[in-house]
Every structure is written in structure tokens, then in C-alpha cells.
Design a protein around this motif. Structure first.
Motif, PDB file in Angstrom:
ATOM      1  N   ALA A 141     -10.305 -28.140 -55.280  1.00 46.88           N
ATOM      2  CA  ALA A 141      -9.423 -28.270 -56.453  1.00 46.88           C
ATOM      3  C   ALA A 141      -9.795 -29.505 -57.275  1.00 46.88           C
ATOM      4  N   ASN A 142     -10.177 -30.595 -56.605  1.00 49.11           N
ATOM      5  CA  ASN A 142     -10.584 -31.801 -57.325  1.00 49.11           C
ATOM      6  C   ASN A 142     -11.878 -31.565 -58.108  1.00 49.11           C
TER       7      ASN A 142
ATOM      8  N   GLU B  28     -12.991 -28.679 -59.187  1.00 48.82           N
ATOM      9  CA  GLU B  28     -12.674 -27.784 -60.305  1.00 48.82           C
ATOM     10  C   GLU B  28     -11.982 -28.546 -61.435  1.00 48.82           C
ATOM     11  N   ALA B  29     -11.099 -29.469 -61.088  1.00 52.81           N
ATOM     12  CA  ALA B  29     -10.414 -30.272 -62.110  1.00 52.81           C
ATOM     13  C   ALA B  29     -11.415 -31.146 -62.864  1.00 52.81           C
ATOM     14  N   MET B  30     -12.356 -31.717 -62.136  1.00 47.53           N
ATOM     15  CA  MET B  30     -13.377 -32.537 -62.790  1.00 47.53           C
ATOM     16  C   MET B  30     -14.200 -31.692 -63.760  1.00 47.53           C
TER      17      MET B  30
ATOM     18  N   SER C  17     -13.259 -28.961 -65.315  1.00 43.74           N
ATOM     19  CA  SER C  17     -12.468 -28.593 -66.493  1.00 43.74           C
ATOM     20  C   SER C  17     -12.273 -29.777 -67.433  1.00 43.74           C
ATOM     21  N   LEU C  18     -12.280 -30.995 -66.909  1.00 45.06           N
ATOM     22  CA  LEU C  18     -12.234 -32.168 -67.794  1.00 45.06           C
ATOM     23  C   LEU C  18     -13.520 -32.292 -68.606  1.00 45.06           C
TER      24      LEU C  18
END
Length: 128
Positions: free
Chosen positions: A64-65, A67-69, A71-72
Motif C-alpha cells: 500500500a505504501n 502504491e501510494a508513492m 500515485s503521488l
């Protein structure tokens, strides 16, 4: 430089202790365990088990981390980032970019990004 100082530097370099301490410090700051000493012992045991292929290396980031990176970095939501963004993300995570062979016109998808981050995280632990 004195002989003792040179020997100390060589010892640190040979055993890659600065990198190991940086990894362990990053794990501590990421997870912020209540019992940091026990956490560090467990992390080192996981490194040892990972080297013997009996377990997994400690994770600094979960899926999840990562994927978040991604998307940023993919601010327009196109589903891909540039090789320059990919290299900078790896550097930000303290991961190697030495063997990256990407053309400037290639697109890095989320799957490629996740695989690359995971691979380099494993490689970074495997040297200890």
C-alpha cells in the motif's frame, strides 16, 4: 590519516555497517515500535533468516505504501511515470539505480514500479 583510523574505516566499509545502520534506523522511524531494542533484534534475525532463505527480509514499505508513492508521482493519473521519476523515487528510498537500463521514452507502470522497488529492497538487505 592515522593507521588506526584507516583500519576503522576499512572495517566499516568491508562490513557495510553505515548502510546497515541506515536501514535499521529507517525501519525504526517507519515502524516506531514501543520496544526498539527488541524490534532491532527481530529485524536482524529476519535479515539472518532471509540470507538463509528461511524467511523474508524486514519491510520498510508494504504494498500500500509503494502504491501510494506511485500515485503521488503519477499526478495526472495516467497509470505510468517517467524513468526520471522512477530513478528519483528509488534514490529517495535509498535504493540502487546502478543497473537500471531505461530509455527516456519508456513508461513505468505501477506493476513495474512495485516489482522494481521490491527487488531493490531485497537486494539491499541481501548484502549483510
Amino acid at each position: 590519516m592515522a593507521a588506526g583510523e584507516e583500519q576503522s574505516r576499512e572495517y566499516l566499509r568491508r562490513h557495510r555497517l553505515p548502510e546497515l545502520l541506515q536501514h535499521l534506523g529507517a525501519l525504526l522511524l517507519f515502524h516506531r515500535p514501543e520496544k526498539p531494542r527488541e524490534f532491532l533484534i527481530q529485524a536482524l534475525e529476519r535479515v539472518k533468516a532471509g540470507r538463509r532463505a528461511e524467511g523474508e527480509y524486514p519491510d520498510l514499505m508494504d504494498e500500500a505504501n509503494v502504491e501510494a508513492m506511485f500515485s503521488l508521482l503519477d499526478v495526472l493519473g495516467q497509470g505510468h511515470i517517467t524513468p526520471v521519476q522512477y530513478r528519483e523515487a528509488l534514490k529517495t528510498l535509498g535504493l540502487s539505480t546502478e543497473d537500471l537500463e531505461l530509455g527516456d521514452d519508456e513508461n513505468i507502470t505501477l506493476e513495474v514500479f512495485k516489482e522494481g522497488v521490491k527487488k531493490r529492497m531485497l537486494e539491499s538487505w541481501a548484502v549483510y
